[in-house]
Design a protein around this motif. Structure first.
Motif, PDB file in Angstrom:
ATOM      1  N   ARG A  89     -50.225 -86.378 -80.112  1.00 54.46           N
ATOM      2  CA  ARG A  89     -51.595 -85.922 -79.816  1.00 54.46           C
ATOM      3  C   ARG A  89     -51.988 -86.391 -78.428  1.00 54.46           C
ATOM      4  O   ARG A  89     -51.739 -87.542 -78.057  1.00 54.46           O
ATOM      5  N   THR A  90     -52.581 -85.497 -77.643  1.00 50.29           N
ATOM      6  CA  THR A  90     -53.085 -85.835 -76.316  1.00 50.29           C
ATOM      7  C   THR A  90     -54.572 -85.533 -76.248  1.00 50.29           C
ATOM      8  O   THR A  90     -55.051 -84.589 -76.891  1.00 50.29           O
ATOM      9  N   THR A  91     -55.294 -86.317 -75.490  1.00 52.65           N
ATOM     10  CA  THR A  91     -56.717 -86.058 -75.242  1.00 52.65           C
ATOM     11  C   THR A  91     -56.986 -85.917 -73.744  1.00 52.65           C
ATOM     12  O   THR A  91     -58.137 -85.859 -73.328  1.00 52.65           O
ATOM     13  N   ASP A  92     -55.908 -85.882 -72.942  1.00 52.94           N
ATOM     14  CA  ASP A  92     -56.074 -85.764 -71.491  1.00 52.94           C
ATOM     15  C   ASP A  92     -55.244 -84.621 -70.902  1.00 52.94           C
ATOM     16  O   ASP A  92     -54.753 -84.706 -69.788  1.00 52.94           O
ATOM     17  N   GLY A  93     -55.090 -83.558 -71.657  1.00 47.08           N
ATOM     18  CA  GLY A  93     -54.394 -82.384 -71.157  1.00 47.08           C
ATOM     19  C   GLY A  93     -52.885 -82.496 -71.107  1.00 47.08           C
ATOM     20  O   GLY A  93     -52.229 -81.659 -70.501  1.00 47.08           O
ATOM     21  N   GLY A  94     -52.317 -83.529 -71.723  1.00 45.91           N
ATOM     22  CA  GLY A  94     -50.872 -83.640 -71.816  1.00 45.91           C
ATOM     23  C   GLY A  94     -50.233 -84.739 -71.010  1.00 45.91           C
ATOM     24  O   GLY A  94     -49.024 -84.926 -71.072  1.00 45.91           O
ATOM     25  N   ALA A  95     -51.006 -85.503 -70.243  1.00 44.83           N
ATOM     26  CA  ALA A  95     -50.417 -86.586 -69.447  1.00 44.83           C
ATOM     27  C   ALA A  95     -49.956 -87.746 -70.326  1.00 44.83           C
ATOM     28  O   ALA A  95     -48.915 -88.345 -70.073  1.00 44.83           O
ATOM     29  N   ASN A  96     -50.713 -88.051 -71.372  1.00 44.23           N
ATOM     30  CA  ASN A  96     -50.403 -89.166 -72.266  1.00 44.23           C
ATOM     31  C   ASN A  96     -50.504 -88.694 -73.712  1.00 44.23           C
ATOM     32  O   ASN A  96     -51.401 -87.926 -74.061  1.00 44.23           O
ATOM     33  N   TRP A  97     -49.593 -89.193 -74.556  1.00 41.95           N
ATOM     34  CA  TRP A  97     -49.493 -88.752 -75.944  1.00 41.95           C
ATOM     35  C   TRP A  97     -49.420 -89.940 -76.882  1.00 41.95           C
ATOM     36  O   TRP A  97     -48.755 -90.936 -76.582  1.00 41.95           O
ATOM     37  N   ASP A  98     -50.092 -89.861 -78.032  1.00 47.19           N
ATOM     38  CA  ASP A  98     -49.996 -90.835 -79.117  1.00 47.19           C
ATOM     39  C   ASP A  98     -49.262 -90.185 -80.279  1.00 47.19           C
ATOM     40  O   ASP A  98     -49.318 -88.973 -80.464  1.00 47.19           O
ATOM     41  N   THR A  99     -48.616 -91.004 -81.101  1.00 46.15           N
ATOM     42  CA  THR A  99     -47.912 -90.492 -82.270  1.00 46.15           C
ATOM     43  C   THR A  99     -48.835 -90.509 -83.481  1.00 46.15           C
ATOM     44  O   THR A  99     -49.535 -91.486 -83.714  1.00 46.15           O
ATOM     45  N   ILE A 100     -48.817 -89.423 -84.245  1.00 50.08           N
ATOM     46  CA  ILE A 100     -49.594 -89.326 -85.485  1.00 50.08           C
ATOM     47  C   ILE A 100     -48.616 -89.387 -86.648  1.00 50.08           C
ATOM     48  O   ILE A 100     -47.639 -88.623 -86.675  1.00 50.08           O
TER      49      ILE A 100
END
Length: 170
Positions: free
Chosen positions: A120-131
């Motif tokens: 999941r990203t909240t900054d347009g794809g620069a950083n991602w967290d795992t769900i």
């Protein structure tokens, strides 16, 4: 030739579109409605490109895996590109490949992995967290329906298939 096939395609309007041909074929762009396609270059050790999502003609994300590097997500920004970051690192197992993207808007997006992960990203794809997900099978697709409802598809390699449902935007 060589078993290549279209793994993802997206048209932004009647003339501009992008296509991923895999597993080794690359990413292509058309500006004439699909009559002609031009190979687009990718950075780093990106061997298998399997997924794409473009916000406009010059900004988007590509997903797949590197040559013996595991999952990779590449940001395309106005013709330049860079690799995205994952908080815990991207997966590196034998099935580690980004398989699909969907974005609710220019910031909030999800990516699926053949190695049973949703990012999941909240900054347009620069950083991602795992769900965390409740299955340990390849995830094949993801789709935002609205700002809360999201579906993710999975395939248990012949054993079963189905959909995961999120009612809180992933």
């Amino acid at each position: 030739g060589g078993g290549e096939h279209i793994t993802a395609i997206q048209f932004l309007n009647d003339t501009v579109g992008y296509m991923v041909v895999g597993p080794y074929g690359g990413t292509y762009k058309t500006t004439d409605g699909g009559f002609n396609w031009t190979l687009q270059s990718v950075t780093g050790n990106f061997c298998y490109v399997d997924a794409l999502h473009f916000f406009n003609e010059t900004n988007g994300v590509l997903g797949g895996s590197g040559c013996f590097e595991g999952e990779l997500i590449q940001l395309i920004n106005a013709g330049s590109s860079s690799l995205a970051n994952a908080e815990s690192g991207f997966g590196g197992g034998p099935n580690s490949m980004i398989t699909d993207f969907d974005f609710l808007d220019a910031s909030l997006g999800l990516a699926t992995s053949a190695d049973s992960r949703i990012y999941r990203t909240t900054d347009g794809g620069a950083n991602w967290d795992t769900i965390p997900v409740p299955v340990s099978t390849p995830l094949t697709s993801v789709k935002f329906i609205d700002d809360t409802l999201v579906y993710a598809g999975y395939d248990d390699l012949g054993g079963s298939f189905g959909l995961l449902v999120s009612t809180d935007a992933g």
